[in-house]
Design a protein around this motif. Sequence first.
Motif, PDB file in Angstrom:
ATOM      1  N   UNK A 180      20.249   7.389  -6.633  1.00 18.13           N
ATOM      2  CA  UNK A 180      19.301   7.735  -7.699  1.00 18.13           C
ATOM      3  C   UNK A 180      18.513   6.515  -8.147  1.00 18.13           C
ATOM      4  N   UNK A 181      19.204   5.379  -8.270  1.00 21.79           N
ATOM      5  CA  UNK A 181      18.498   4.150  -8.657  1.00 21.79           C
ATOM      6  C   UNK A 181      17.467   3.756  -7.600  1.00 21.79           C
ATOM      7  N   UNK A 182      17.836   3.888  -6.337  1.00 19.46           N
ATOM      8  CA  UNK A 182      16.887   3.544  -5.274  1.00 19.46           C
ATOM      9  C   UNK A 182      15.706   4.497  -5.254  1.00 19.46           C
ATOM     10  N   UNK A 183      15.954   5.768  -5.580  1.00 22.21           N
ATOM     11  CA  UNK A 183      14.852   6.718  -5.661  1.00 22.21           C
ATOM     12  C   UNK A 183      13.880   6.316  -6.766  1.00 22.21           C
ATOM     13  N   UNK A 184      14.435   5.839  -7.894  1.00 16.54           N
ATOM     14  CA  UNK A 184      13.567   5.358  -8.973  1.00 16.54           C
ATOM     15  C   UNK A 184      12.773   4.139  -8.523  1.00 16.54           C
ATOM     16  N   UNK A 185      13.417   3.248  -7.745  1.00 11.50           N
ATOM     17  CA  UNK A 185      12.702   2.092  -7.216  1.00 11.50           C
ATOM     18  C   UNK A 185      11.567   2.520  -6.289  1.00 11.50           C
ATOM     19  N   UNK A 186      11.842   3.494  -5.420  1.00  4.14           N
ATOM     20  CA  UNK A 186      10.810   3.960  -4.503  1.00  4.14           C
ATOM     21  C   UNK A 186       9.634   4.553  -5.269  1.00  4.14           C
ATOM     22  N   UNK A 187       9.925   5.275  -6.334  1.00  5.83           N
ATOM     23  CA  UNK A 187       8.838   5.843  -7.143  1.00  5.83           C
ATOM     24  C   UNK A 187       8.042   4.738  -7.840  1.00  5.83           C
ATOM     25  N   UNK A 188       8.735   3.637  -8.182  1.00  2.75           N
ATOM     26  CA  UNK A 188       8.004   2.526  -8.799  1.00  2.75           C
ATOM     27  C   UNK A 188       6.958   1.955  -7.856  1.00  2.75           C
ATOM     28  N   UNK A 189       7.306   1.846  -6.560  1.00  6.26           N
ATOM     29  CA  UNK A 189       6.336   1.328  -5.604  1.00  6.26           C
ATOM     30  C   UNK A 189       5.110   2.229  -5.549  1.00  6.26           C
ATOM     31  N   UNK A 190       5.326   3.532  -5.649  1.00 10.07           N
ATOM     32  CA  UNK A 190       4.208   4.474  -5.605  1.00 10.07           C
ATOM     33  C   UNK A 190       3.357   4.352  -6.866  1.00 10.07           C
ATOM     34  N   UNK A 191       4.018   4.233  -8.004  1.00  9.47           N
ATOM     35  CA  UNK A 191       3.277   4.168  -9.266  1.00  9.47           C
ATOM     36  C   UNK A 191       2.700   2.783  -9.520  1.00  9.47           C
ATOM     37  N   UNK A 192       3.315   1.744  -8.935  1.00  9.46           N
ATOM     38  CA  UNK A 192       2.861   0.368  -9.183  1.00  9.46           C
ATOM     39  C   UNK A 192       3.182  -0.105 -10.582  1.00  9.46           C
ATOM     40  N   UNK A 193       4.293   0.413 -11.175  1.00  8.90           N
ATOM     41  CA  UNK A 193       4.667   0.044 -12.530  1.00  8.90           C
ATOM     42  C   UNK A 193       5.727  -1.045 -12.510  1.00  8.90           C
TER      43      UNK A 193
END
Length: 375
Positions: free
Chosen positions: A226-239
């Motif tokens: 779950x944490x890695x999924x949040x990290x992957x979404x961060x790359x997409x959002x650029x946040x």
Amino acid sequence: MREDRLRSAMRWGFLLLLAASASRYVAHHGWGAATVGVLALAGVLLAAYAMNELGRFAPGARFAALIVAFLALVLVAPSFAWCAIPLFFLGLRQLPQRAVWPLVGLLTAAVVIAQIRLADRFDPSLLLGPVGIAAVTTTVFVELDRQNRARQNALDDLLATRDELDRSQREAGALAERARLSREIHDTLAQGLSSMNLLLQAADQDWDTEPAQARGHVRQAAATARENLAEARRFVRGLASPALDNASLTDALRRLCAATERDTDTPVRFTVAGTVVPLGVDNEVALLRVAQSALANVRRHAHAHQTAVTLTYGDEEVMLDVYDDGTGFDPAVTSGFGLTGIRERIAHLRGTVTIESAPGEGTALAVCLPLREAR
């Protein structure tokens, strides 16, 4: 704009000189068949000039026709010789430099001959005056044209250099961004996947003998996923880093140490010293990533019995220390991507990285960021 004004002045100058020459011829010779013929030749010269200005026919052909019409008119009526002045500038502007001096010689000779024919007696000034004026004017015009070409070449070179610099900066920016993403992926996604792999391997080993412990490993792997999924979404959002969302750096480091302790079943102590001050997102994320990478190395390679993470806020600098009593290594020989990424990340923030280790003696990693730069 300056070129347009010059062309307009030359056009009006030619028309005025042509009209003045025609008026002078009529005033001296009156109206007759010869006068009509001369005015007809003046009309031919005017038409040739208009065709040259309008751009009809090939440039060389139309200018040649203009010069032929002028010479024919001057041969019949020398008083039209002063029309050579605008034709002179027109040729300097339109013709290549190799044709300028022959044109200057031809027009100057026409003016000199016309002046001698109109004069009552020969005067050296009739020869020297037009020659001197033509030589000085041509030299000045050619030199100005050379300077203009040199300035244009320098401007073209400057623009080309600027374009090359822009391309270099874009390439450097792309390489820097690629390196940054490589560090981010290594310190987050790759570390998380490695942790999940270890947890699932442990769960597989305990599946039959210790089912409760195996389920605990699986739950920890799921949490890491779950944490890695949040990290992957961060790359997409650029946040900013999700590990810091709505949390301080100290809280994020404390959670990281607790998760590492669960994964390795060895104590990981976290300590904060000094007065906590905000460091800015870039600096806090950098320190968190360094801790993640260092603890991942401890988990995979060190086989440590205990680990300590210390975050110290000083008057002029903030320091992060990660120590383990594991197997250690030789920093002069071993330098993986994780250590290289740590050095690059901290160097970008004008900080320093110190690694002290030796085989069998554990490892101490110290990162220091100037507090002024961090703020």
